[in-house]
Motif scaffolding. Structure first.
Motif, PDB file in Angstrom:
ATOM      1  N   GLU A   1      15.226  70.688 -47.357  1.00  0.00           N
ATOM      2  CA  GLU A   1      15.476  71.717 -48.368  1.00  0.00           C
ATOM      3  C   GLU A   1      16.467  71.157 -49.371  1.00  0.00           C
ATOM      4  O   GLU A   1      17.474  70.579 -48.980  1.00  0.00           O
ATOM      5  CB  GLU A   1      16.065  72.979 -47.724  1.00  0.00           C
ATOM      6  CG  GLU A   1      15.118  73.712 -46.821  1.00  0.00           C
ATOM      7  CD  GLU A   1      15.773  74.905 -46.145  1.00  0.00           C
ATOM      8  OE1 GLU A   1      16.976  75.137 -46.380  1.00  0.00           O
ATOM      9  OE2 GLU A   1      15.083  75.581 -45.385  1.00  0.00           O
ATOM     10  N   ARG A   2      16.166  71.346 -50.664  1.00  0.00           N
ATOM     11  CA  ARG A   2      17.051  70.824 -51.697  1.00  0.00           C
ATOM     12  C   ARG A   2      17.436  71.944 -52.657  1.00  0.00           C
ATOM     13  O   ARG A   2      16.581  72.676 -53.141  1.00  0.00           O
ATOM     14  CB  ARG A   2      16.367  69.704 -52.477  1.00  0.00           C
ATOM     15  CG  ARG A   2      17.304  69.050 -53.498  1.00  0.00           C
ATOM     16  CD  ARG A   2      16.589  68.023 -54.337  1.00  0.00           C
ATOM     17  NE  ARG A   2      15.864  68.614 -55.447  1.00  0.00           N
ATOM     18  CZ  ARG A   2      16.413  69.045 -56.578  1.00  0.00           C
ATOM     19  NH1 ARG A   2      17.698  68.972 -56.754  1.00  0.00           N
ATOM     20  NH2 ARG A   2      15.668  69.543 -57.539  1.00  0.00           N
ATOM     21  N   LYS A   3      18.757  72.039 -52.890  1.00  0.00           N
ATOM     22  CA  LYS A   3      19.289  72.961 -53.906  1.00  0.00           C
ATOM     23  C   LYS A   3      20.256  72.151 -54.739  1.00  0.00           C
ATOM     24  O   LYS A   3      21.285  71.699 -54.229  1.00  0.00           O
ATOM     25  CB  LYS A   3      20.021  74.132 -53.253  1.00  0.00           C
ATOM     26  CG  LYS A   3      19.114  75.069 -52.510  1.00  0.00           C
ATOM     27  CD  LYS A   3      19.893  76.184 -51.875  1.00  0.00           C
ATOM     28  CE  LYS A   3      18.957  77.033 -51.035  1.00  0.00           C
ATOM     29  NZ  LYS A   3      19.669  77.864 -50.090  1.00  0.00           N
ATOM     30  N   GLU A   4      19.897  71.948 -56.002  1.00  0.00           N
ATOM     31  CA  GLU A   4      20.706  71.119 -56.912  1.00  0.00           C
ATOM     32  C   GLU A   4      20.920  69.738 -56.297  1.00  0.00           C
ATOM     33  O   GLU A   4      19.976  69.016 -56.113  1.00  0.00           O
ATOM     34  CB  GLU A   4      22.036  71.810 -57.236  1.00  0.00           C
ATOM     35  CG  GLU A   4      21.902  73.093 -58.041  1.00  0.00           C
ATOM     36  CD  GLU A   4      21.348  72.888 -59.424  1.00  0.00           C
ATOM     37  OE1 GLU A   4      21.802  71.973 -60.135  1.00  0.00           O
ATOM     38  OE2 GLU A   4      20.425  73.624 -59.805  1.00  0.00           O
ATOM     39  N   TYR A   5      22.161  69.424 -55.948  1.00  0.00           N
ATOM     40  CA  TYR A   5      22.472  68.118 -55.373  1.00  0.00           C
ATOM     41  C   TYR A   5      22.779  68.198 -53.878  1.00  0.00           C
ATOM     42  O   TYR A   5      23.377  67.295 -53.313  1.00  0.00           O
ATOM     43  CB  TYR A   5      23.647  67.469 -56.111  1.00  0.00           C
ATOM     44  CG  TYR A   5      23.300  67.087 -57.529  1.00  0.00           C
ATOM     45  CD1 TYR A   5      22.422  66.040 -57.785  1.00  0.00           C
ATOM     46  CD2 TYR A   5      23.830  67.766 -58.608  1.00  0.00           C
ATOM     47  CE1 TYR A   5      22.087  65.687 -59.079  1.00  0.00           C
ATOM     48  CE2 TYR A   5      23.510  67.419 -59.908  1.00  0.00           C
ATOM     49  CZ  TYR A   5      22.639  66.383 -60.132  1.00  0.00           C
ATOM     50  OH  TYR A   5      22.309  66.034 -61.416  1.00  0.00           O
ATOM     51  N   ASP A   6      22.391  69.296 -53.233  1.00  0.00           N
ATOM     52  CA  ASP A   6      22.594  69.464 -51.797  1.00  0.00           C
ATOM     53  C   ASP A   6      21.247  69.442 -51.094  1.00  0.00           C
ATOM     54  O   ASP A   6      20.321  70.153 -51.477  1.00  0.00           O
ATOM     55  CB  ASP A   6      23.310  70.787 -51.495  1.00  0.00           C
ATOM     56  CG  ASP A   6      24.710  70.824 -52.074  1.00  0.00           C
ATOM     57  OD1 ASP A   6      25.383  69.777 -52.023  1.00  0.00           O
ATOM     58  OD2 ASP A   6      25.120  71.887 -52.581  1.00  0.00           O
ATOM     59  N   ILE A   7      21.161  68.634 -50.030  1.00  0.00           N
ATOM     60  CA  ILE A   7      19.936  68.522 -49.248  1.00  0.00           C
ATOM     61  C   ILE A   7      20.268  68.933 -47.821  1.00  0.00           C
ATOM     62  O   ILE A   7      21.274  68.491 -47.268  1.00  0.00           O
ATOM     63  CB  ILE A   7      19.392  67.080 -49.257  1.00  0.00           C
ATOM     64  CG1 ILE A   7      19.138  66.606 -50.687  1.00  0.00           C
ATOM     65  CG2 ILE A   7      18.127  66.970 -48.423  1.00  0.00           C
ATOM     66  CD1 ILE A   7      18.874  65.124 -50.803  1.00  0.00           C
ATOM     67  N   THR A   8      19.444  69.777 -47.230  1.00  0.00           N
ATOM     68  CA  THR A   8      19.602  70.167 -45.831  1.00  0.00           C
ATOM     69  C   THR A   8      18.355  69.732 -45.084  1.00  0.00           C
ATOM     70  O   THR A   8      17.233  70.053 -45.490  1.00  0.00           O
ATOM     71  CB  THR A   8      19.769  71.697 -45.699  1.00  0.00           C
ATOM     72  OG1 THR A   8      20.869  72.108 -46.515  1.00  0.00           O
ATOM     73  CG2 THR A   8      20.033  72.091 -44.268  1.00  0.00           C
ATOM     74  N   ILE A   9      18.561  68.981 -43.999  1.00  0.00           N
ATOM     75  CA  ILE A   9      17.426  68.583 -43.172  1.00  0.00           C
ATOM     76  C   ILE A   9      17.550  69.315 -41.835  1.00  0.00           C
ATOM     77  O   ILE A   9      18.622  69.419 -41.263  1.00  0.00           O
ATOM     78  CB  ILE A   9      17.336  67.052 -42.987  1.00  0.00           C
ATOM     79  CG1 ILE A   9      18.634  66.462 -42.462  1.00  0.00           C
ATOM     80  CG2 ILE A   9      16.953  66.385 -44.273  1.00  0.00           C
ATOM     81  CD1 ILE A   9      18.553  64.966 -42.193  1.00  0.00           C
ATOM     82  N   THR A  10      16.424  69.842 -41.367  1.00  0.00           N
ATOM     83  CA  THR A  10      16.393  70.633 -40.145  1.00  0.00           C
ATOM     84  C   THR A  10      15.291  70.101 -39.249  1.00  0.00           C
ATOM     85  O   THR A  10      14.184  69.813 -39.716  1.00  0.00           O
ATOM     86  CB  THR A  10      16.114  72.115 -40.461  1.00  0.00           C
ATOM     87  OG1 THR A  10      16.983  72.535 -41.515  1.00  0.00           O
ATOM     88  CG2 THR A  10      16.332  72.992 -39.262  1.00  0.00           C
TER      89      THR A  10
END
Length: 160
Positions: free
Chosen positions: A40-49
């Motif tokens: 998941e990407r929001k602006e310059y933040d990426i979350t991997i699950t």
């Protein structure tokens, strides 16, 4: 006076492409069949699950291979610790942009130590370097490229 700016920028479109490519690689892998793993990407933040830490590491490796293909330096990633969220584990990754104050001070000090005929000044999240001769500025760019700095740098707005 001739000048240029030292910045550290990441193109959002290239970042989106890199995350999409890494996601496609993960969905096509055999060991990820039936696993709820996602980027998941929001602006310059990426979350991997994912379900396990091993899968998170594989996803991170996939992202690290996709970034250089899209012209993004891997050294701009700020990888946080693994967190547990119910049955799944997740990891937050921040893509750092802009020249941080410590790095800007280091760049200014490096240019002064080289005794080049240029002046460096910190302007927000970038460093402006000015000099009387274009050759001095090009020599400064070569020196900064050769230096081992913790962030990928770009040299923009080269003016005469």
């Amino acid at each position: 006076m001739p000048s240029f700016d030292v910045v550290s920028e990441v193109d959002k479109h290239a970042l989106t492409n890199a995350v999409d490519q890494a996601s496609k690689v993960i969905t096509s892998r055999y060991d990820f069949k039936g696993v709820d793993a996602k980027f998941e990407r929001k602006e310059y933040d990426i979350t991997i699950t994912a379900d396990t830490e091993y899968q998170l590491d594989a996803m991170l490796d996939s992202l690290r291979t996709a970034l250089p293909k899209n012209g993004i330096g891997v050294s701009c990633l700020d990888i946080k610790k693994v967190q547990t969220a119910g049955k799944q584990v997740k990891r937050d990754i921040t893509v750092r942009t802009g020249v941080e104050t410590e790095l800007a001070k280091k760049i200014v000090k490096m240019t002064k130590d080289q005794k080049l005929k240029v002046q460096a000044s910190i302007q927000g999240d970038q460093v402006r370097i000015t000099g009387k001769k274009r050759d001095d500025l090009q020599e400064c760019i070569a020196m900064l490229r050769a230096a081992e700095l913790e962030m990928p740098l770009q040299y923009i707005n080269f003016r005469d």
